[in-house]
Design a protein around this motif. Sequence first.
Motif, PDB file in Angstrom:
ATOM      1  N   UNK A  63      43.822  39.846  54.633  1.00 53.74           N
ATOM      2  CA  UNK A  63      43.574  38.654  53.836  1.00 53.74           C
ATOM      3  C   UNK A  63      42.762  38.986  52.588  1.00 53.74           C
ATOM      4  N   UNK A  64      41.741  39.811  52.748  1.00 55.32           N
ATOM      5  CA  UNK A  64      40.907  40.200  51.612  1.00 55.32           C
ATOM      6  C   UNK A  64      41.692  41.027  50.596  1.00 55.32           C
ATOM      7  N   UNK A  65      42.579  41.883  51.074  1.00 53.22           N
ATOM      8  CA  UNK A  65      43.380  42.693  50.160  1.00 53.22           C
ATOM      9  C   UNK A  65      44.271  41.818  49.288  1.00 53.22           C
ATOM     10  N   UNK A  66      44.920  40.838  49.895  1.00 51.95           N
ATOM     11  CA  UNK A  66      45.776  39.923  49.133  1.00 51.95           C
ATOM     12  C   UNK A  66      44.954  39.080  48.164  1.00 51.95           C
ATOM     13  N   UNK A  67      43.795  38.620  48.618  1.00 53.06           N
ATOM     14  CA  UNK A  67      42.929  37.822  47.759  1.00 53.06           C
ATOM     15  C   UNK A  67      42.442  38.649  46.566  1.00 53.06           C
ATOM     16  N   UNK A  68      42.125  39.920  46.795  1.00 53.85           N
ATOM     17  CA  UNK A  68      41.636  40.777  45.715  1.00 53.85           C
ATOM     18  C   UNK A  68      42.697  40.994  44.644  1.00 53.85           C
ATOM     19  N   UNK A  69      43.941  41.207  45.068  1.00 53.22           N
ATOM     20  CA  UNK A  69      45.024  41.411  44.098  1.00 53.22           C
ATOM     21  C   UNK A  69      45.268  40.137  43.299  1.00 53.22           C
ATOM     22  N   UNK A 121      43.100  37.759  42.721  1.00 57.32           N
ATOM     23  CA  UNK A 121      41.956  37.561  41.837  1.00 57.32           C
ATOM     24  C   UNK A 121      42.070  38.461  40.602  1.00 57.32           C
ATOM     25  N   UNK A 122      42.545  39.684  40.802  1.00 57.72           N
ATOM     26  CA  UNK A 122      42.737  40.599  39.673  1.00 57.72           C
ATOM     27  C   UNK A 122      43.801  40.075  38.717  1.00 57.72           C
ATOM     28  N   UNK A 123      44.840  39.432  39.250  1.00 59.44           N
ATOM     29  CA  UNK A 123      45.859  38.815  38.398  1.00 59.44           C
ATOM     30  C   UNK A 123      45.256  37.630  37.635  1.00 59.44           C
ATOM     31  N   UNK A 128      42.220  37.177  36.773  1.00 61.54           N
ATOM     32  CA  UNK A 128      41.274  37.671  35.775  1.00 61.54           C
ATOM     33  C   UNK A 128      41.943  38.539  34.713  1.00 61.54           C
ATOM     34  N   UNK A 129      43.274  38.671  34.812  1.00 59.52           N
ATOM     35  CA  UNK A 129      44.070  39.442  33.857  1.00 59.52           C
ATOM     36  C   UNK A 129      43.753  40.936  33.896  1.00 59.52           C
ATOM     37  N   UNK A 130      43.195  41.374  35.005  1.00 61.87           N
ATOM     38  CA  UNK A 130      43.036  42.816  35.209  1.00 61.87           C
ATOM     39  C   UNK A 130      44.383  43.428  35.563  1.00 61.87           C
ATOM     40  N   UNK A 131      45.189  42.675  36.309  1.00 63.78           N
ATOM     41  CA  UNK A 131      46.561  43.063  36.644  1.00 63.78           C
ATOM     42  C   UNK A 131      47.524  42.060  36.026  1.00 63.78           C
ATOM     43  N   UNK A 132      48.726  42.493  35.659  1.00 64.57           N
ATOM     44  CA  UNK A 132      49.711  41.567  35.090  1.00 64.57           C
ATOM     45  C   UNK A 132      50.278  40.640  36.167  1.00 64.57           C
ATOM     46  N   UNK A 133      50.828  39.480  35.772  1.00 58.13           N
ATOM     47  CA  UNK A 133      51.382  38.526  36.752  1.00 58.13           C
ATOM     48  C   UNK A 133      52.469  39.111  37.638  1.00 58.13           C
ATOM     49  N   UNK A 134      53.183  40.134  37.162  1.00 56.56           N
ATOM     50  CA  UNK A 134      54.241  40.719  37.983  1.00 56.56           C
ATOM     51  C   UNK A 134      53.689  41.338  39.265  1.00 56.56           C
ATOM     52  N   UNK A 135      52.389  41.665  39.293  1.00 56.35           N
ATOM     53  CA  UNK A 135      51.792  42.223  40.515  1.00 56.35           C
ATOM     54  C   UNK A 135      51.727  41.169  41.613  1.00 56.35           C
ATOM     55  N   UNK A 136      51.626  39.889  41.218  1.00 59.94           N
ATOM     56  CA  UNK A 136      51.671  38.829  42.228  1.00 59.94           C
ATOM     57  C   UNK A 136      53.053  38.780  42.864  1.00 59.94           C
TER      58      UNK A 136
END
Length: 216
Positions: A49-55, A57-59, A61-69
């Motif tokens: 659950x935390x791993x999914x939430x972290x990814x 959250x990174x999307x 915050x624009x640390x990762x692009x939306x395609x990572x979701x």
Amino acid sequence: MRLPSAWLTVPPAGGWRVLLLAALGALVLDLPVRLHGASAAWSWTVLGSLACAAIEAAVALRVLPPCRRSAMLACLAAVGVGTWLDFSRIAPEALLSFCTTSAAADWLGLPLEHLRWFPFTALLMLAVVVQERVDGRFALPALGWVMVEFAAMLLVMALGMVAFKGLALSLGLPWVANGMVGAMLLSMLAFSLLHAGIQLAFAAWPLTAGQAGVRR
């Protein structure tokens, strides 16, 4: 560009998505094993659950692009549906025993063992690789690279399962059926992020970027 202080604040809409993805991660880790009457440990549920939430959250915050979701959702679907189908063939506890006492000690034998015991999950993993290739920023010989990336994903997942099992035993965490599913999910998410980084690196090369521009 966002200020560093803004990186610590998830937008309200993103906050709801973070909670939703955290709940979805927990569901994927628990539901397939519980539907087949196998045991599950809350520690693995929380970790996934935390791993999914972290990814997510990174999307947000624009640390990762939306395609990572989208990639994460594809991984969740592949692991959730795939393990449920595989557990319909062989009981989760039996698969856990086979994986724990696997005779495949070499790094090449581990992916083959995964194909043997988790054929449906592997098939859906292949679908994720194909989707990543379709959504990729550059084009290379399709079939050859799909097979290379699929083999790499199998290897990462197999090694990830060994690593997470060893970590769980060293920390005194229970190695139960949803731990096996959690190891698959976390390894698949890690590979997806690594794969995205490699794509961006290739796209940044002048020759590759020029070829991609010509193809467009």
